[in-house]
Design a protein around this motif. Structure first.
Motif, PDB file in Angstrom:
ATOM      1  N   UNK A 120       0.835  -1.201   0.000  1.00 44.41           N
ATOM      2  CA  UNK A 120       0.000   0.000   0.000  1.00 44.41           C
ATOM      3  C   UNK A 120       0.870   1.252   0.000  1.00 44.41           C
ATOM      4  N   UNK A 121       1.877   1.284   0.865  1.00 42.81           N
ATOM      5  CA  UNK A 121       2.742   2.456   0.940  1.00 42.81           C
ATOM      6  C   UNK A 121       3.515   2.668  -0.363  1.00 42.81           C
ATOM      7  N   UNK A 122       4.053   1.592  -0.911  1.00 39.23           N
ATOM      8  CA  UNK A 122       4.825   1.708  -2.145  1.00 39.23           C
ATOM      9  C   UNK A 122       3.951   2.191  -3.292  1.00 39.23           C
ATOM     10  N   UNK A 123       2.708   1.721  -3.320  1.00 42.30           N
ATOM     11  CA  UNK A 123       1.778   2.169  -4.355  1.00 42.30           C
ATOM     12  C   UNK A 123       1.496   3.660  -4.238  1.00 42.30           C
ATOM     13  N   UNK A 124       1.223   4.116  -3.027  1.00 40.17           N
ATOM     14  CA  UNK A 124       0.956   5.547  -2.823  1.00 40.17           C
ATOM     15  C   UNK A 124       2.174   6.385  -3.189  1.00 40.17           C
ATOM     16  N   UNK A 125       3.344   5.951  -2.741  1.00 32.36           N
ATOM     17  CA  UNK A 125       4.564   6.739  -2.936  1.00 32.36           C
ATOM     18  C   UNK A 125       5.044   6.735  -4.385  1.00 32.36           C
ATOM     19  N   UNK A 126       5.110   5.566  -4.985  1.00 31.82           N
ATOM     20  CA  UNK A 126       5.758   5.450  -6.280  1.00 31.82           C
ATOM     21  C   UNK A 126       4.788   5.578  -7.455  1.00 31.82           C
ATOM     22  N   UNK A 127       3.620   4.960  -7.345  1.00 33.50           N
ATOM     23  CA  UNK A 127       2.701   4.992  -8.478  1.00 33.50           C
ATOM     24  C   UNK A 127       1.877   6.263  -8.510  1.00 33.50           C
ATOM     25  N   UNK A 151       2.836   9.916  -3.995  1.00 32.17           N
ATOM     26  CA  UNK A 151       2.506  10.311  -2.631  1.00 32.17           C
ATOM     27  C   UNK A 151       1.049  10.615  -2.405  1.00 32.17           C
ATOM     28  N   UNK A 152       0.221  10.573  -3.446  1.00 35.76           N
ATOM     29  CA  UNK A 152      -1.203  10.822  -3.309  1.00 35.76           C
ATOM     30  C   UNK A 152      -1.577  12.255  -3.623  1.00 35.76           C
ATOM     31  N   UNK A 153      -2.868  12.581  -3.505  1.00 40.44           N
ATOM     32  CA  UNK A 153      -3.924  11.729  -2.932  1.00 40.44           C
ATOM     33  C   UNK A 153      -4.392  10.634  -3.892  1.00 40.44           C
ATOM     34  N   UNK A 154      -4.839   9.521  -3.305  1.00 38.75           N
ATOM     35  CA  UNK A 154      -5.383   8.414  -4.078  1.00 38.75           C
ATOM     36  C   UNK A 154      -6.590   7.857  -3.349  1.00 38.75           C
ATOM     37  N   UNK A 155      -7.648   7.558  -4.086  1.00 38.14           N
ATOM     38  CA  UNK A 155      -8.880   7.048  -3.505  1.00 38.14           C
ATOM     39  C   UNK A 155      -8.747   5.607  -3.033  1.00 38.14           C
ATOM     40  N   UNK A 156      -9.629   5.213  -2.132  1.00 37.31           N
ATOM     41  CA  UNK A 156      -9.566   3.875  -1.545  1.00 37.31           C
ATOM     42  C   UNK A 156      -9.765   2.788  -2.596  1.00 37.31           C
TER      43      UNK A 156
END
Length: 345
Positions: free
Chosen positions: A271-278, A281-286
């Motif tokens: 989850x963290x790697x997805x938010x940070x790299x893809x 850092x966000x924002x990204x929906x649930x």
């Protein structure tokens, strides 16, 4: 319908898988005095039980709210044990019709403790039946259909309902208001988890140093269930490797099982790697986050997200989940460097 529990035995060591089942049962304290942590809740529960005993009545209904693994089931067992009453155990998902609940309630003996785990997941028709049962120890059973239907009142034996929930906000107000006492369980401090692990290690027969127990406790996400599980994995690692449960062995075992120094596991890091790299850092929906990591949105929201928010690695905003400075730092990244990774996880 779940069979009655006599309040004196936690497990039957003669069933299949007796070693693990017996160990799990032995880990559960039998009294509030043995229960580690939750000092305020223990004091409140003790007062409630003592007052009921002095007045020779069944204790008020109890709602236990909090994240998984903090001892809600154990406290329900303790309530039955300390009052000397049998315990009936079931769960919200198992009660999908009013008839299911009626069958359980009508078979209770006087003073019995009824434990409903995940009570917020009961069917709405069963919840409405429970209102009357909790308040007046009575239920109305409908016989027949249509214009010829008749309501037959059925008196119940006085009982104490202990409900457990990880999502207290999903309970309807009429149900929540019928509990005489609501306890909110908090995450454990490291020192409390060390005490839990000392007892578990003695039951397991594991010789382990204080600093090793502290290392396990610090990676257990403030949750006794996780601490006990990690201790067993450390025991297995030391046994197979033919070594003692030293600090280096503990760290090697936890690394093997993908538990880092903050207690993050594989899914947390995904989850963290997805938010940070893809998503830079966000924002990204649930829902987008759940699809990206291949996990159910409910699992992300109920299991992963609360821990990441609590330790300050992400924050929730109206636009979605955002990684904090601590989140970037824990993974050794800077926000400007995220573009270097692209979509590569």
């Amino acid at each position: 319908m779940t069979p009655a529990f006599d309040g004196n035995e936690v497990v039957n060591p003669e069933v299949e898988g007796d070693a693990e089942v017996a160990f799990e049962g032995a880990l559960r304290p039998k009294s509030l005095a043995e229960f580690v942590g939750q000092r305020k809740v223990r004091g409140q529960l003790q007062l409630l039980l003592d007052a009921a005993a002095m007045q020779d009545r069944t204790p008020d209904h109890i709602l236990l709210a909090g994240p998984p693994g903090l001892g809600k089931t154990t406290l329900a067992m303790i309530v039955a044990h300390e009052t000397g009453r049998p315990l009936r155990m079931t769960s919200g998902p198992a009660i999908q019709h009013a008839g299911d609940l009626a069958a359980v309630l009508s078979s209770l003996v006087p003073g019995e403790v009824l434990f409903i785990d995940e009570i917020h997941r009961m069917a709405r028709s069963a919840e409405e039946m429970l209102y009357l049962a909790m308040e007046d120890f009575r239920i109305d059973i409908m016989v027949g259909k249509g214009a010829g239907a008749t309501s037959i009142p059925l008196d119940l034996a006085p009982f104490t309902l202990v409900g457990a929930t990880t999502r207290s906000g999903l309970l309807p107000n009429p149900l929540r208001d019928r509990f005489g006492f609501t306890a909110h369980l908090e995450f454990y401090e490291t020192e409390e988890l060390v005490r839990v692990l000392h007892r578990a290690a003695a039951l397991l027969g594991v010789e382990i140093e204080e600093e090793s127990l502290r290392e396990i406790a610090s990676r257990s996400r403030g949750t006794p269930r996780i601490a006990n599980r990690l201790l067993r994995r450390v025991r297995d690692f030391a046994l197979v490797a033919g070594t003692d449960a030293t600090l280096s062995a503990v760290r090697a075992a936890l690394e093997l099982y993908d538990v880092d120094e903050l207690g993050l596991d594989r899914l947390d890091r995904a989850v963290m790697t997805t938010i940070l790299q893809r998503f830079d850092g966000g924002p990204v929906g649930l829902s987008t986050l759940a699809v990206s990591v291949g996990e159910e949105a409910e699992t992300i929201e109920a299991v992963v997200e609360p821990f990441l928010v609590r330790i300050g690695l992400i924050s929730r905003t109206p636009r979605g989940r955002i990684a904090t400075k601590a989140g970037w730092a824990h993974f050794g990244l800077e926000r400007d460097s995220a573009a270097l990774f692209g979509d590569d996880l």
